[in-house]
Enzyme design. Structure first.
Site, PDB file in Angstrom:
ATOM      1  N   GLY A  17      -8.160   2.873  -1.012  1.00 21.27           N
ATOM      2  CA  GLY A  17      -8.002   1.826  -2.019  1.00 21.27           C
ATOM      3  C   GLY A  17      -7.093   2.197  -3.180  1.00 21.27           C
ATOM      4  O   GLY A  17      -6.792   1.365  -4.025  1.00 21.27           O
TER       5      GLY A  17
ATOM      6  N   ARG B 118     -12.266  13.930   8.059  1.00 25.26           N
ATOM      7  CA  ARG B 118     -13.265  14.791   7.417  1.00 25.26           C
ATOM      8  C   ARG B 118     -14.668  14.316   7.801  1.00 25.26           C
ATOM      9  O   ARG B 118     -14.820  13.245   8.387  1.00 25.26           O
ATOM     10  CB  ARG B 118     -13.141  14.666   5.889  1.00 25.26           C
ATOM     11  CG  ARG B 118     -13.393  13.232   5.407  1.00 25.26           C
ATOM     12  CD  ARG B 118     -13.445  13.100   3.899  1.00 25.26           C
ATOM     13  NE  ARG B 118     -13.854  11.764   3.483  1.00 25.26           N
ATOM     14  CZ  ARG B 118     -13.056  10.721   3.338  1.00 25.26           C
ATOM     15  NH1 ARG B 118     -11.756  10.855   3.587  1.00 25.26           N
ATOM     16  NH2 ARG B 118     -13.525   9.552   2.960  1.00 25.26           N
TER      17      ARG B 118
ATOM     18  N   HIS C 125     -15.733  -3.972   5.798  1.00 25.11           N
ATOM     19  CA  HIS C 125     -15.234  -2.626   6.084  1.00 25.11           C
ATOM     20  C   HIS C 125     -16.175  -2.015   7.119  1.00 25.11           C
ATOM     21  O   HIS C 125     -17.329  -1.730   6.821  1.00 25.11           O
ATOM     22  CB  HIS C 125     -15.221  -1.803   4.787  1.00 25.11           C
ATOM     23  CG  HIS C 125     -14.924  -0.353   4.986  1.00 25.11           C
ATOM     24  ND1 HIS C 125     -13.993   0.319   4.231  1.00 25.11           N
ATOM     25  CD2 HIS C 125     -15.415   0.556   5.848  1.00 25.11           C
ATOM     26  CE1 HIS C 125     -13.939   1.580   4.640  1.00 25.11           C
ATOM     27  NE2 HIS C 125     -14.808   1.755   5.608  1.00 25.11           N
TER      28      HIS C 125
ATOM     29  N   LYS D 238       0.839  -1.197   0.000  1.00 28.69           N
ATOM     30  CA  LYS D 238       0.000   0.000   0.000  1.00 28.69           C
ATOM     31  C   LYS D 238       0.876   1.249   0.000  1.00 28.69           C
ATOM     32  O   LYS D 238       1.902   1.279   0.671  1.00 28.69           O
ATOM     33  CB  LYS D 238      -0.892   0.028   1.252  1.00 28.69           C
ATOM     34  CG  LYS D 238      -1.891  -1.108   1.340  1.00 28.69           C
ATOM     35  CD  LYS D 238      -2.767  -0.967   2.576  1.00 28.69           C
ATOM     36  CE  LYS D 238      -3.826  -2.057   2.613  1.00 28.69           C
ATOM     37  NZ  LYS D 238      -4.722  -1.915   3.779  1.00 28.69           N
TER      38      LYS D 238
ATOM     39  N   LYS E 295     -18.031   3.319  -2.374  1.00 31.62           N
ATOM     40  CA  LYS E 295     -19.107   2.778  -1.545  1.00 31.62           C
ATOM     41  C   LYS E 295     -20.445   3.038  -2.209  1.00 31.62           C
ATOM     42  O   LYS E 295     -20.642   4.091  -2.821  1.00 31.62           O
ATOM     43  CB  LYS E 295     -19.087   3.464  -0.168  1.00 31.62           C
ATOM     44  CG  LYS E 295     -17.816   3.165   0.619  1.00 31.62           C
ATOM     45  CD  LYS E 295     -17.679   4.079   1.817  1.00 31.62           C
ATOM     46  CE  LYS E 295     -16.344   3.853   2.497  1.00 31.62           C
ATOM     47  NZ  LYS E 295     -16.026   4.928   3.466  1.00 31.62           N
TER      48      LYS E 295
ATOM     49  N   VAL F 195     -19.311  11.191   3.398  1.00 31.86           N
ATOM     50  CA  VAL F 195     -20.578  11.118   2.671  1.00 31.86           C
ATOM     51  C   VAL F 195     -21.631  10.417   3.542  1.00 31.86           C
ATOM     52  O   VAL F 195     -22.764  10.872   3.675  1.00 31.86           O
ATOM     53  CB  VAL F 195     -20.394  10.327   1.345  1.00 31.86           C
ATOM     54  CG1 VAL F 195     -21.740  10.110   0.660  1.00 31.86           C
ATOM     55  CG2 VAL F 195     -19.422  11.031   0.418  1.00 31.86           C
TER      56      VAL F 195
ATOM     57  N   ASN G 256     -10.039   8.809   8.572  1.00 35.94           N
ATOM     58  CA  ASN G 256     -10.499   9.829   7.637  1.00 35.94           C
ATOM     59  C   ASN G 256     -10.769  11.106   8.416  1.00 35.94           C
ATOM     60  O   ASN G 256     -11.655  11.137   9.272  1.00 35.94           O
ATOM     61  CB  ASN G 256     -11.748   9.367   6.902  1.00 35.94           C
ATOM     62  CG  ASN G 256     -11.471   8.104   6.100  1.00 35.94           C
ATOM     63  OD1 ASN G 256     -10.450   8.011   5.425  1.00 35.94           O
ATOM     64  ND2 ASN G 256     -12.334   7.130   6.200  1.00 35.94           N
TER      65      ASN G 256
ATOM     66  N   GLU H 257       1.496  -5.444   4.061  1.00 30.83           N
ATOM     67  CA  GLU H 257       0.627  -6.094   5.046  1.00 30.83           C
ATOM     68  C   GLU H 257       0.220  -7.468   4.564  1.00 30.83           C
ATOM     69  O   GLU H 257       0.181  -7.722   3.364  1.00 30.83           O
ATOM     70  CB  GLU H 257      -0.690  -5.291   5.211  1.00 30.83           C
ATOM     71  CG  GLU H 257      -0.577  -4.038   5.983  1.00 30.83           C
ATOM     72  CD  GLU H 257      -1.916  -3.308   6.108  1.00 30.83           C
ATOM     73  OE1 GLU H 257      -2.889  -3.672   5.410  1.00 30.83           O
ATOM     74  OE2 GLU H 257      -1.971  -2.374   6.908  1.00 30.83           O
TER      75      GLU H 257
HETATM   76  C1  MV4 Z   1      -6.798  -4.370   2.720  1.00 31.49           C
HETATM   77  C2  MV4 Z   1      -7.506  -5.459   2.198  1.00 31.49           C
HETATM   78  C3  MV4 Z   1      -7.068  -6.721   2.501  1.00 31.49           C
HETATM   79  N1  MV4 Z   1      -5.990  -6.884   3.281  1.00 31.49           N
HETATM   80  N2  MV4 Z   1      -5.740  -4.587   3.482  1.00 31.49           N
HETATM   81  C4  MV4 Z   1      -9.118  -0.940   0.388  1.00 31.49           C
HETATM   82  C5  MV4 Z   1      -9.425   0.441   0.829  1.00 31.49           C
HETATM   83  C6  MV4 Z   1      -8.415   0.778   1.852  1.00 31.49           C
HETATM   84  N3  MV4 Z   1      -8.955   1.656   2.841  1.00 31.49           N
HETATM   85  C7  MV4 Z   1      -8.009  -0.543   2.392  1.00 31.49           C
HETATM   86  N4  MV4 Z   1      -8.481  -1.546   1.483  1.00 31.49           N
HETATM   87  C8  MV4 Z   1      -8.225  -2.858   1.686  1.00 31.49           C
HETATM   88  N5  MV4 Z   1      -7.164  -3.121   2.474  1.00 31.49           N
HETATM   89  C9  MV4 Z   1      -5.355  -5.822   3.767  1.00 31.49           C
HETATM   90  N6  MV4 Z   1      -4.277  -6.020   4.525  1.00 31.49           N
HETATM   91  C10 MV4 Z   1      -8.617  -5.221   1.399  1.00 31.49           C
HETATM   92  C11 MV4 Z   1      -8.971  -3.918   1.128  1.00 31.49           C
HETATM   93  C12 MV4 Z   1     -10.119  -3.760   0.308  1.00 31.49           C
HETATM   94  C13 MV4 Z   1     -11.230  -3.081   0.739  1.00 31.49           C
HETATM   95  C14 MV4 Z   1     -11.276  -2.482   1.986  1.00 31.49           C
HETATM   96  C15 MV4 Z   1     -12.378  -1.797   2.398  1.00 31.49           C
HETATM   97  C16 MV4 Z   1     -13.477  -1.715   1.566  1.00 31.49           C
HETATM   98  C17 MV4 Z   1     -13.446  -2.275   0.336  1.00 31.49           C
HETATM   99  C18 MV4 Z   1     -12.326  -2.974  -0.097  1.00 31.49           C
HETATM  100  C19 MV4 Z   1     -12.329  -3.561  -1.341  1.00 31.49           C
HETATM  101  C20 MV4 Z   1     -11.250  -4.252  -1.753  1.00 31.49           C
HETATM  102  C21 MV4 Z   1     -10.126  -4.333  -0.939  1.00 31.49           C
END
Ligand code: MV4
Length: 450
Positions: free
Chosen positions: A165, A292, A208, A158, A237, A295, A290, A200
């Protein structure tokens, strides 16, 4: 309280801020681009100032023009809404140095939380669980391979400056990780002007779940429960709800305490959201904060009865956060459906143009936050969100019934226009969704099989 504020945003959130300000007896001046001339929310404000042409870089993202407008308007504070300059520490700092109150956290806190690797270190200090991985940014591919060997594959890279994302890459093998590392750094450099990446363990289809926090000027921090935002497509979202069908009392208490501990350790002020990933075994991990108003803040407003934007203004004006954790009670169930001017049958391609006819739902248990009316123009330059339909029920099943009734009433008509409303009705028919058994992979699976 402020006498007059400036809103540096557009659309439904500009209108939302105008409403909160007027409830508090505060005057509001809004800035707008040439593309938004004649837009509905400008009428709700006390004054409107055109700051530039349609492209956001020359209007809603142009710091000097917004500061100049605030000075002309004689505003005491600036509300950034979401998107645009909301989490830009430079903008917050310029406001502060121009003796304009930035309605949000201090610029240093925005900067610290904007660096995701740094925010993770804050979480560790606060004793908040994080996804196993590297300690901060990774120097080279060799280090990435070493950490991955320790925690096991699959892993995810990341961008430190990313978030939401953007700038992520998954690797299932050593070979893939080696090439992913250089690509991730190059992408991070191109997208965020910062090549730093961290690593990670990759969690398979997590949920989420995010917690709303409010932090007072004296450091008092409370949370207002969670929102489940797992129903998303390509990190956009589409549906958010509170409470999360995945949490019980005990998990909610532990995650809420973690969210508060994080905000305290970060020196947070004002309204913020602490994001977690939740795996199938009920383990939760901090991912980002976040800084802020989001939405989806409305679902929290529906279940708590609190006005979050009014709290933002009160805290920014130096007032005390008189709300205590024990005052916060979650009542019923709220679900938000994002109505975007997009065509689900064409891969959710944005649609733009003149709106000829609009019907918004109403009646009991329904809230619609929108700026869109007959005669509005949906400009192609900006985000496609045109309305948020928020329903409230005694329980989740009741809320789902209200949602079906309300979504059927939605009409947005004009040449070439389409919205996500009919798609939401399809989601409502899915057993996984009805039963609350969804994760971040749900929508992609649904789209792949329908
Ligand atoms: C991740 C994950 C799986 N494993 N981290 C995407 C948005 C960002 N805020 C973090 N995200 C993710 N991090 C680890 N270690 C999967 C996602 C992710 C995801 C997270 C939240 C909402 C939607 C998502 C869709 C795909 C992947």
């Amino acid at each position: 309280m402020f006498r007059r504020i400036l809103v540096a945003n557009r659309g439904e959130i500009a209108l939302r801020v105008v409403r909160a300000a007027h409830d508090l007896g505060v005057e509001v001046v809004v800035v707008h681009s040439e593309a938004d001339r004649g837009a509905t929310w400008l009428d709700a404000a006390d004054d409107a100032i055109c700051i530039g042409p349609a492209p956001a870089a020359q209007s809603y993202l142009d710091v000097p023009r917004i500061i100049a407008a605030a000075e002309v308007a004689d505003a005491e504070a600036v509300h950034p809404g979401y998107g645009f300059l909301a989490e830009n520490p430079h903008f917050a700092e310029v406001c502060e140095s121009c003796r304009l109150t930035f309605i949000g956290p201090p610029s240093e806190v925005i900067a610290a939380c904007g660096d995701k690797a740094q925010a993770k270190e804050v979480a560790k200090r606060a004793g908040v669980p994080v996804v196993p991985g590297s300690d901060g940014p990774i120097a080279d591919a060799e280090e990435a391979l070493r950490v991955a060997a320790e925690i096991g594959y699959p892993v995810i890279l990341k961008a430190s400056a990313g978030g939401g994302g953007r700038g992520m890459r998954v690797a299932h093998t050593e070979l893939a990780l080696r090439s992913a590392f250089d690509q991730a750094r190059a992408e991070a450099q191109a997208a965020f002007k910062n090549p730093e990446v961290y690593l990670e363990k990759f969690l398979e289809d997590p949920r989420h779940v995010e917690f709303q926090v409010l932090a007072g000027n004296d450091g008092k921090v409370i949370h207002l429960g969670e929102r489940d935002c797992s129903v998303q497509r390509r990190h956009q979202k589409l549906i958010e709800e509170s409470p999360s069908p995945a949490l019980d009392e005990d998990l909610r208490r532990r995650m809420g305490e973690a969210a508060v501990a994080f905000a305290r350790e970060a020196g947070y002020r004002n309204a913020g959201t602490v994001e977690f990933l939740l795996d199938r075994d009920g383990n939760f991990y901090f991912i980002e904060l976040n800084a802020r108003i989001q939405v989806e803040h409305c679902v929290t407003e529906m279940v708590t009865g609190e006005d979050l934007v009014a709290w933002q203004l009160r805290i920014a004006a130096g007032e005390e956060l008189t709300l205590s954790q024990d005052d916060v009670a979650l009542r019923g169930h709220a679900i938000e459906f994002r109505i975007n001017a997009e065509d689900p049958s064409r891969g959710f391609a944005p649609t733009a143009g003149r709106v000829e006819r609009v019907v918004w739902p109403g009646g009991p248990y329904v809230r619609v936050d929108t700026h869109l009316a007959a005669g509005s123009r949906i400009p192609p330059e900006y985000d496609s969100l045109v309305a948020k339909l928020v329903v409230h029920g005694r329980d989740r099943e009741h809320a789902l019934d209200v949602a079906r009734r309300a979504l059927r009433e939605v009409r947005v008509e004009g040449p070439g226009l389409a919205t996500t409303a009919p798609f939401h009705l399809q989601v409502l028919d899915r057993p996984e969704f009805r039963e609350g058994r969804f994760d971040t992979g749900f929508l992609e699976r649904m789209l792949a099989t329908s």
